[in-house]
Design an enzyme around this catalytic site. Structure first.
Site, short mmCIF file in Angstrom:
data_model
loop_
_atom_site.label_atom_id
_atom_site.label_comp_id
_atom_site.label_asym_id
_atom_site.label_seq_id
_atom_site.Cartn_x
_atom_site.Cartn_y
_atom_site.Cartn_z
N ASP C 17 -40.72 -7.91 18.12
CA ASP C 17 -40.91 -7.39 19.47
C ASP C 17 -42.24 -6.68 19.66
O ASP C 17 -43.03 -7.02 20.54
CB ASP C 17 -39.79 -6.40 19.83
CG ASP C 17 -38.49 -7.09 20.20
OD1 ASP C 17 -38.11 -8.07 19.52
OD2 ASP C 17 -37.87 -6.65 21.17
N ARG C 96 -36.54 10.48 17.57
CA ARG C 96 -37.44 10.06 18.66
C ARG C 96 -38.49 11.07 19.03
O ARG C 96 -39.68 10.74 19.10
CB ARG C 96 -36.62 9.68 19.90
CG ARG C 96 -35.80 8.43 19.76
CD ARG C 96 -36.64 7.21 19.48
NE ARG C 96 -35.80 6.20 18.89
CZ ARG C 96 -36.15 5.38 17.93
NH1 ARG C 96 -37.37 5.42 17.42
NH2 ARG C 96 -35.31 4.49 17.45
N ASP C 125 -33.31 5.33 24.01
CA ASP C 125 -34.57 5.63 23.32
C ASP C 125 -35.76 5.66 24.25
O ASP C 125 -36.68 6.47 24.08
CB ASP C 125 -34.79 4.63 22.19
CG ASP C 125 -33.85 4.94 21.03
OD1 ASP C 125 -33.41 6.10 20.93
OD2 ASP C 125 -33.57 4.03 20.24
N SER C 181 -28.26 -4.99 15.67
CA SER C 181 -29.56 -4.34 15.53
C SER C 181 -29.39 -3.04 14.75
O SER C 181 -28.32 -2.44 14.74
CB SER C 181 -30.18 -4.07 16.90
OG SER C 181 -29.53 -3.00 17.52
#
Lengths: 377, 377, 377, 377
Positions: C17, C96, C125, C181
């Site tokens: 990605d 994050r 996120d 994922s």
């Protein structure tokens, strides 16, 4: 009782009850230190001193705690917007730990193992007083005559106290007992008991001492500007005559004067006491009422919304802690430090109009404002 | 745009903005149903109807939602002691879901897939309006012109709207735009924007519509007795002239009259809007202010202390939910049902004095009282 | 797009990605700085660096943020007993802001006006990432390709990305995409999406990476002693073999090793995402799970009961703030400072047994203990 | 003492303490009704009955309250996810009001004005017991010998009780006193005091009664499916052998069996008692632990996020109320009704694996699920 005389520091008010307690404690074999705090009540302190000595107190301490009361107790309450059950500004609750703290200091300094007070066994004040003493002086012993059968069975009413006083040459109050009880300090007066006990009875006009009747108070407002730093008032200016006050005690006294003149700060409520019962109280809190509104205004103006929400819940806790006498507890200490942290940017000036029992916000400005005029448009 | 005309139900106020939106939507090819709620505002509804038809609305619905507003929205707020950020009684916030609910009913009944409104993109009202629509009619499509570049780039100010109106023969307001914006319903009027945007500017005397200036209001109070059942007012009696009102709408209107006459319910605040910015608002909430104080009094008088504490926290949530437009959300539904449960024994009479901008509690009584006069003594 | 090339700092993972995004941004005319945080994930960082350069990144920064992550993000969460919706220890949520903070530092240092990331438009996120960027660098512009129609309409699935990669010579992953994922850091791995999306499907045995299967993990426990100061672990001792670790990073890694060996820290939950939907996630948090239990124990042992209650509510807020990405908000800053204050006396040693997916408290001791053995008796 | 004999309903356990209390109360002139609740403890009830009669009880009532305990006390706790100080599932706290409620029923039915119990003066149980009695039978008089100097000065330890027992022919326990005290019911066993008082001491392996040692428990899991309706378990199915249980008592007993076999539900904590001190307790709560995890899962799966947040705070209150003995208080009644309201849509099936002291969620499904697989993707 002990052979060598034990010393008691008695919270002495100069009134009939604590005069009798003083005598009774002497009778029980204690040495008495009479302690009277000047916390802003209307009192002839020198007269009280003479009376205590005449009654046999070994020492008398009259302590002016007004500055400490305003700066260390009222200011944190202003920062918190402290209010009990949505209405009561906690005037008495804030005074108790301040008074008791000094009493404990005297007891420690003078080596007294005992403290005593004249609070009744149904009220909040015994709790507030005693929790403070135990927190600051864990090994102290507390004598609470109104909870001791030996005392309350002997003195079953005012007449018994009067007789005892007469017998021992205690000067007896010449004025008849007022039909309610009062408690006064620089922040407020509370009225309760007597004819006020029936929650349906209206308060008589002549009850109020600190504030004018709004029906007859002036019809032109006073316009004040109150400046805050870190959530605490640092300056009050009368915008009409330019009067300005900057120290804690002076500005608080001035706000009392202006609010009192305009009849600001009267409430009549039923509240939930700590020990479970409901009780009717009438309160006058002139300066405190103005500051409550003004601080709310500057705080909302300068504080982040989400911080405000969290702080609001902490303030609920704080108000309950203070009401219930937990000022000197770990949890109240923790909450005070959190609230204090929240006030770092609460800074600016609020303009208010005071008139006929009301405080109106007129405008506000702040160097820390989160208000964005451009954005609103 | 669709070939066969889609129908839009437009929340139409009769003013310049929504008149232009009506025309603009027609121009875009929609069939328009104009909907105007009578929620107690000062408005010539027949004039508005004629104007909407003249502008090309296919249908016009003018709905009297006042009773529903008082009983289904204001009463739960009274039960909750709902107050946003300690000061705002939520007059506009409570009206929005009531207005939008009826609009959705019309849209469903008339088979319209679209609804539209004239709220701006910076305010709370767009949120309150749209959350209600999506909750009650999840598949509805909402046209919010003031958030669409196509619209707001074309109409960059009042002048553009006026020009557009003139061009299309819309009657143009003859009175100049007031230097602030207003929103009125039976519960309150809000004033904001314009010269009020600067939070330091004082509100001009002539701003206030629903309440007299306390400086010139009567100097003798009205004495009222307000009776509550399950936390809701069921009767208001003027103890001086014996006037009595028992239905929700009548007693609320009467309280507005008395409170308005005495200048009760004015506040000037800065509040935190949903979308994050701070905004200055001035509000008049006459009847709501009396009821807020009276309900607080009867509730504290009759409710268990610990239930009250828990309910107080739920009320904080409720007030935020209402302010933010979540009336028709699962969480607001949940909190309302909890608060309603808490009100089962909130019953009794409160006597209040209304004077010079203030509401004074005089006394209270209740068949459900937890107050024990014997115990207090 | 601008004439002179604008610079973007891209949060680059080395995967398909963000490789495609890197290329696409270049195509759009930007200069690219690839930024890859080493936050403890299993990754060939040098390979990733080479790939980024090959793709055309102007600069590549690979930053080891592990120590900062443990000390400045995980430790406050341990102090708070942070847990989202009673079960999730916030491993991704905490990472994050740590990752984004460094990205912003690079952007500022390198004079880049843009930052970009590969997070999807439905997850938490994107929010956590962007709120951090806006807080620390308010004027930054964020490019979120997965929310841009131009991007997501072009790349409608993995096949489109593969084709694009092939066309531009991007090395294509040889291993087939796993059927779910993953997101890994030193604190945890999360698994979601793919076959896990159906909340009824059981997780396959081979899913778990950080922890052994408790069915086959050792049948004899490890016994550890964890020492805390100010609510933070300062030393971990294995009481069987005497192994001892004192620095944050080392002791955390050691706890991961022991907990992983015994299968500690697996949960399978459905949680409420920030943007409203529910989502199924499976998490492994080995060291974090031991520390959560151990800190709870030492905290309850040393903290005043009422302080604990208030702190518990603050922790609920903190956990929601962290989950929702508000680490760098005024309210999270406020709550962190309150929680930190509450930890001053949280000090002592906890002995735990780690076995078969479980952490058992065995005993505890503290110089600050409020426990009074005499009193209990 | 009264001339005509007053009747006392004594909560009788069959053990040394309450046997001595029974005799002592008789000595004081009371008529004794011995009451023993079968709440799931391991006890020879017929033996206890014989002993009570032999000791001189006028009547003996042995009441099976297990069904009531599960349905009216444990189920609301499951709905609430009730947990005290993040760890304790409240097994003893929930049992007390259930036991005391029946005792009060007997006292009322038999016209007894007194109730008595053998709880000590330092624990929570005296409070829980007495608050229940006063709530349900406000005019009852409570005799708590372990708080009466007359009693505790006479019986200063186990030896005094043994001597007294011997003198009066009370059968003396042949087994030596265990080095800790235990309290058992169908939900849990608690262990405290004795060698456990030192919070640093590890619990000996032989302590545990309801659960197997996870070190030696089976290495293959049991897989269960638990079905909930309105937040309450209505069916448990063993997916391996097809065993199915549908009534409250049966399914709870079955969960105890499975959880016990796999060593699930052991904790070792220090908790804050009601009266302020900290106390170390070890608990086994097998079925309760499975249900706690399973309910958390189905609740989060089916409940609106914001409702969940509010309910979570109410559950904190509920857990404290239950721990502190306030089951029959207005506030606990209020909170229970709010929580019950929140459970209306909490419905579905959870699949769990039970192994080696752990409960793993495997998957869940619900007709009421708010989970939207399409949306997540």
């Amino acid at each position: 009782m002990s052979q060598t005389k034990d010393t008691v520091v008695l919270a002495y008010s100069g009134g009939l009850d604590t005069s009798c307690i003083l005598l009774w404690l002497k009778e029980k074999g204690y040495d008495i230190i009479a302690y009277l705090a000047n916390i802003g009540q209307n009192e002839d302190f020198e007269e009280a001193r003479k009376k205590a000595i005449k009654l046999g107190a070994k020492k008398v301490f009259i302590e002016d705690v007004r500055k400490e009361f305003v700066e260390e107790f009222i200011w944190p309450a202003v920062q918190a917007n402290a209010i009990y059950e949505d209405r009561y500004l906690l005037g008495t609750s804030l005074a108790r730990p301040c008074i008791a703290k000094k009493q404990v200091e005297i007891a420690k300094r003078e080596g007294a193992k005992y403290v005593s007070h004249g609070a009744t066994g149904k009220g909040n004040d015994q709790i507030r007083f005693e929790l403070t003493c135990y927190s600051l002086y864990p090994e102290v012993k507390i004598i609470a005559p109104w909870r001791m059968p030996e005392f309350y069975n002997r003195f079953r009413g005012r007449t018994d106290l009067m007789d005892y006083a007469k017998k021992h040459g205690i000067p007896i109050p010449v004025t008849p007992k007022s039909p309610w009880s009062m408690d006064e300090n620089i922040m407020h007066i509370s009225y309760e008991a007597g004819i006020l006990e029936n929650p349906k009875n209206h308060a008589p006009d002549e009850l109020f001492v600190k504030t004018k009747d709004p029906r007859t108070s002036p019809s032109t407002p006073d316009i004040l500007e109150i400046e805050f730093k870190k959530g605490v008032p640092v300056q009050v200016t009368n915008l009409q005559d330019g009067t300005r006050h900057c120290t804690a005690l002076e500005l608080f006294a001035y706000l009392n004067e202006v609010a009192g003149k305009h009849g600001v700060g009267r409430i009549d409520i039923v509240e939930n006491r700590y020990i479970g019962m409901k009780s009717r109280g009438i309160y006058e809190t002139p300066a405190g009422t103005i500051l409550h509104h003004a601080h709310l205004d500057i705080e909302t103006f300068t504080m982040d919304r989400e911080v405000r929400r969290i702080k609001q819940e902490l303030s609920l806790r704080f108000s309950e802690q203070v009401y219930n006498g937990y000022w000197y507890s770990p949890e109240c200490d923790f909450v005070r430090s959190c609230i204090s942290k929240s006030q770092e940017l609460v800074e600016g000036k609020v303009q208010v109009s005071v008139l006929k029992g009301q405080v109106y916000m007129l405008g506000r400005e702040s160097p820390q404002s989160l208000y964005n005029e451009e954005l609103v448009r």
